[in-house]
Design a protein around this motif. Sequence first.
Motif, PDB file in Angstrom:
ATOM      1  N   ILE A  86      17.706   8.245  -0.005  1.00 10.22           N
ATOM      2  CA  ILE A  86      17.607   6.797   0.209  1.00 10.22           C
ATOM      3  C   ILE A  86      17.742   6.054  -1.103  1.00 10.22           C
ATOM      4  CG2 ILE A  86      16.010   4.956   0.893  1.00 10.22           C
ATOM      5  CD1 ILE A  86      14.948   6.810   3.052  1.00 10.22           C
ATOM      6  N   ASP A  87      17.025   6.503  -2.134  1.00  8.79           N
ATOM      7  CA  ASP A  87      17.048   5.795  -3.409  1.00  8.79           C
ATOM      8  C   ASP A  87      18.436   5.862  -4.053  1.00  8.79           C
ATOM      9  OD1 ASP A  87      14.418   5.431  -2.849  1.00  8.79           O
ATOM     10  OD2 ASP A  87      13.644   6.812  -4.360  1.00  8.79           O
ATOM     11  N   ARG A  88      19.087   7.019  -3.957  1.00  8.00           N
ATOM     12  CA  ARG A  88      20.426   7.133  -4.526  1.00  8.00           C
ATOM     13  C   ARG A  88      21.403   6.209  -3.793  1.00  8.00           C
ATOM     14  NH1 ARG A  88      21.234  12.184  -3.498  1.00  8.00           N
ATOM     15  NH2 ARG A  88      20.032  12.881  -5.310  1.00  8.00           N
ATOM     16  N   TYR A  89      21.261   6.127  -2.478  1.00  7.89           N
ATOM     17  CA  TYR A  89      22.141   5.265  -1.687  1.00  7.89           C
ATOM     18  C   TYR A  89      21.927   3.789  -2.037  1.00  7.89           C
ATOM     19  CZ  TYR A  89      24.389   3.239   2.466  1.00  7.89           C
ATOM     20  OH  TYR A  89      25.191   2.533   3.314  1.00  7.89           O
ATOM     21  N   LEU A  90      20.663   3.389  -2.206  1.00  6.13           N
ATOM     22  CA  LEU A  90      20.369   1.987  -2.522  1.00  6.13           C
ATOM     23  C   LEU A  90      20.837   1.608  -3.922  1.00  6.13           C
ATOM     24  CD1 LEU A  90      16.785   1.689  -0.989  1.00  6.13           C
ATOM     25  CD2 LEU A  90      18.859   0.559  -0.168  1.00  6.13           C
ATOM     26  N   LEU A  91      20.833   2.572  -4.843  1.00  7.49           N
ATOM     27  CA  LEU A  91      21.237   2.275  -6.212  1.00  7.49           C
ATOM     28  C   LEU A  91      22.735   2.393  -6.439  1.00  7.49           C
ATOM     29  CD1 LEU A  91      18.387   4.099  -8.194  1.00  7.49           C
ATOM     30  CD2 LEU A  91      18.721   1.633  -7.969  1.00  7.49           C
ATOM     31  N   SER A  92      23.450   3.007  -5.495  1.00 10.89           N
ATOM     32  CA  SER A  92      24.890   3.195  -5.659  1.00 10.89           C
ATOM     33  C   SER A  92      25.642   1.907  -5.356  1.00 10.89           C
ATOM     34  CB  SER A  92      25.389   4.304  -4.727  1.00 10.89           C
ATOM     35  OG  SER A  92      24.722   5.515  -4.996  1.00 10.89           O
ATOM     36  N   PRO A  93      26.779   1.662  -6.046  1.00 10.16           N
ATOM     37  CA  PRO A  93      27.598   0.491  -5.701  1.00 10.16           C
ATOM     38  C   PRO A  93      28.231   0.677  -4.329  1.00 10.16           C
ATOM     39  CG  PRO A  93      28.711   1.877  -7.320  1.00 10.16           C
ATOM     40  CD  PRO A  93      27.327   2.424  -7.175  1.00 10.16           C
ATOM     41  N   PRO A  94      28.379  -0.385  -3.562  1.00  4.25           N
ATOM     42  CA  PRO A  94      28.992  -0.262  -2.223  1.00  4.25           C
ATOM     43  C   PRO A  94      30.393   0.327  -2.322  1.00  4.25           C
ATOM     44  CG  PRO A  94      27.989  -2.418  -2.531  1.00  4.25           C
ATOM     45  CD  PRO A  94      27.987  -1.757  -3.878  1.00  4.25           C
ATOM     46  N   PRO A  95      30.725   1.300  -1.495  1.00  2.32           N
ATOM     47  CA  PRO A  95      32.072   1.902  -1.535  1.00  2.32           C
ATOM     48  C   PRO A  95      33.111   0.944  -0.953  1.00  2.32           C
ATOM     49  CG  PRO A  95      30.813   2.806   0.287  1.00  2.32           C
ATOM     50  CD  PRO A  95      29.868   1.928  -0.474  1.00  2.32           C
ATOM     51  N   ILE A  96      34.353   1.178  -1.306  1.00  2.00           N
ATOM     52  CA  ILE A  96      35.436   0.336  -0.781  1.00  2.00           C
ATOM     53  C   ILE A  96      35.555   0.513   0.722  1.00  2.00           C
ATOM     54  CG2 ILE A  96      37.920  -0.090  -0.868  1.00  2.00           C
ATOM     55  CD1 ILE A  96      37.878   0.792  -3.775  1.00  2.00           C
ATOM     56  N   GLU A  97      35.498   1.739   1.176  1.00  2.00           N
ATOM     57  CA  GLU A  97      35.530   2.020   2.612  1.00  2.00           C
ATOM     58  C   GLU A  97      34.162   2.563   3.013  1.00  2.00           C
ATOM     59  OE1 GLU A  97      38.684   4.551   3.707  1.00  2.00           O
ATOM     60  OE2 GLU A  97      40.270   3.264   2.899  1.00  2.00           O
ATOM     61  N   ARG A  98      33.440   1.760   3.759  1.00  2.00           N
ATOM     62  CA  ARG A  98      32.083   2.125   4.140  1.00  2.00           C
ATOM     63  C   ARG A  98      32.101   2.996   5.400  1.00  2.00           C
ATOM     64  NH1 ARG A  98      27.079   0.102   3.147  1.00  2.00           N
ATOM     65  NH2 ARG A  98      27.917  -1.637   1.945  1.00  2.00           N
ATOM     66  N   SER A  99      31.488   4.174   5.309  1.00  2.00           N
ATOM     67  CA  SER A  99      31.391   5.058   6.472  1.00  2.00           C
ATOM     68  C   SER A  99      30.006   5.013   7.107  1.00  2.00           C
ATOM     69  CB  SER A  99      31.707   6.501   6.063  1.00  2.00           C
ATOM     70  OG  SER A  99      30.795   6.953   5.079  1.00  2.00           O
ATOM     71  N   LYS A 100      29.036   4.450   6.396  1.00  2.00           N
ATOM     72  CA  LYS A 100      27.669   4.365   6.905  1.00  2.00           C
ATOM     73  C   LYS A 100      27.326   2.915   7.218  1.00  2.00           C
ATOM     74  CE  LYS A 100      25.869   8.495   4.612  1.00  2.00           C
ATOM     75  NZ  LYS A 100      27.156   9.037   4.220  1.00  2.00           N
ATOM     76  N   THR A 101      26.497   2.727   8.230  1.00  2.00           N
ATOM     77  CA  THR A 101      26.163   1.364   8.673  1.00  2.00           C
ATOM     78  C   THR A 101      24.969   0.775   7.936  1.00  2.00           C
ATOM     79  OG1 THR A 101      24.746   2.239  10.431  1.00  2.00           O
ATOM     80  CG2 THR A 101      27.062   1.846  10.973  1.00  2.00           C
ATOM     81  N   ALA A 102      24.162   1.607   7.272  1.00  2.00           N
ATOM     82  CA  ALA A 102      22.997   1.098   6.545  1.00  2.00           C
ATOM     83  C   ALA A 102      23.448   0.208   5.396  1.00  2.00           C
ATOM     84  CB  ALA A 102      22.153   2.261   6.024  1.00  2.00           C
ATOM     85  N   ALA A 103      22.790  -0.949   5.263  1.00  2.00           N
ATOM     86  CA  ALA A 103      23.171  -1.918   4.239  1.00  2.00           C
ATOM     87  C   ALA A 103      22.758  -1.437   2.859  1.00  2.00           C
ATOM     88  CB  ALA A 103      22.531  -3.266   4.537  1.00  2.00           C
ATOM     89  N   GLN A 104      23.524  -1.857   1.844  1.00  5.94           N
ATOM     90  CA  GLN A 104      23.155  -1.686   0.446  1.00  5.94           C
ATOM     91  C   GLN A 104      22.943  -3.071  -0.132  1.00  5.94           C
ATOM     92  OE1 GLN A 104      26.689   1.048  -0.075  1.00  5.94           O
ATOM     93  NE2 GLN A 104      25.351   1.941  -1.634  1.00  5.94           N
TER      94      GLN A 104
END
Length: 592
Positions: free
Chosen positions: A375-393
């Motif tokens: 979770i923490d890595r996902y929240l700290l990562s920049p949003p990808p160009i093509e999003r495959s996951k629905t959870a917001a960053q």
Amino acid sequence: VHSVEPRPQAAVAVVSGAPFAESIATQPLREERVEWLRSLLQSYPGSPRWGNSETRGLDTSFAADTYVKTRLEDTLYSDIIERRVRLVVLCGNAGDGKTALLQHLASRLGFGPHPSSERILVGKTEDGLLIRMNLDGSAAWQGKSADDILNEFLEPFQKGAPTDDIAHLLAINDGRLLEWIGNNNSATPLTEDLYDALERETTTDGSHIRFINLNQRSLVGNIDVGRKEVDADFLNRLLDQLYGGERAKSVWAPCQTCQAKEMCGVFRATRLFGPAEISYAASDSTRSWARHRLFEALQAVHLRGETHVTVRELRAALVYVLFGVHFCSDYHDNKAEDAVAYWDRAFSPDSADRQGEVLRELARFDPALEAHPHIDRYLLSPPPIERSKTAAQYAGLSLDSARRRAFFEWTPDQIEEIAGTSDALGLARGRNLKLFRSLAFENAKEKRLICARLCRGISQLEDLPLQALDRPDVVPLRITPRTPTETTFWVEKPLSAFRLEADIPDTPELDRLHRQAFLIYQYRSGDDERLRFGAELFHLLLELSDGYQLGDVSTDDTFAHLSIFVQRLIREDEGELLAWNPMRDDLVHKVS
């Protein structure tokens, strides 16, 4: 949704020097929204400039509009009208809603509104019942002392049930009532009944006296044994009332066309927590989940057992979390740069103008106090160009703030999508809250399993050898010698002698949710030894049972009662104990 037609610049309204992009047709709606928000901010005692005008009963129209009726009002109304009760005594802490409840009953009985400053209310129903209410039995009034007023008010009941067709209702703090009982020179049937009610916190069935201690009422949830769940009906209705109730749609409609809505903390929270009638509200499932998470946090405060959540404290906390302390003009004039979002107001101990016991307790459960690598890595990562996951960053937010926001806004499916399990993002030290909350309706088998885990956690508080912990169907309790020795000594208690019970008040007219539970040990003599504990100790013991070790966050206060409980159990077996020495680690010795 109100459409806004193109208009000349002169038609733009100006409030506090700030332009509002609203048509002349929406002006009455905007004024309604402005007045409602002002009333909300005035109800929060920590507001730096709005003060605290909502502290006494239903003295203002806003207090009356946001009042939420419970099952207790219906019960009292029915019992009074049908003459099943003649004296009603409401006890509780300041802010428990005693005065407001009596004012509401007075209106329902047909006596109209009555300000709390006039302590005594007298009225007669259509069928001849003479009703008197004392809205604050702790206060003097019109030159009379509080004792003189109480003496006169309670005189008809001194010798038992009255012969006249009367009913008296009294709001008073339990300490003040106990003082009045002590000031009476001699005991009477009334003082004996009231003292007994204070001791047992209830009155016997069939009595003409109804004693109700609002300290036993739960405002954050009610046990529904039939459905085996805790419902939050009161909280849901309170939130709806804070947003305006039936007027919510018209109150908040102007916000949709407001130029400052993107930076407005009130608008952001209203979309997520407001009623469905608001045109720009989020979907029902999103709103329901956000409310569930907010209620879960408030129930955690209650279940911890250290704070009694009063009506005043609860309403103030909700106003702070959902509406903050900034007004419309602050957002339009760019004076709200220091405003924090609702998720930080809910949990951050450093949020500005934070005040009150409930908000202080909420900070203990801050989701930012825990971590999860995925979770923490996902929240700290920049949003990808093509999003495959629905959870917001949440770009631009710190990790602490992002975790708090995700706690409210990520659905269970989204949490599982990132972390692999839906319970990976929760309240700090909250993994066992659901289990503690369900103690009221767990069956006997499930309680025995939980009890065994708690007992194992108690055993692992002290350093015991594996030979002691592996013995079946017993609970080893270590004896700590005055002088350190290599040999470990302990006593064993049969696991079957322990049982687990939730401490549920015996007050069916009140919404009930236990704050504490009992671990009970039955001595061989048949007597019981009880350990009272809240959700915090429950969680720590289960963590110990699962193999976790305690860190420095645990305090002596948390385990003070547990230590006394264990020492008392050890004394039962003073004549026999077990011992283990590392020189012969394959042997367990019995010393008697």
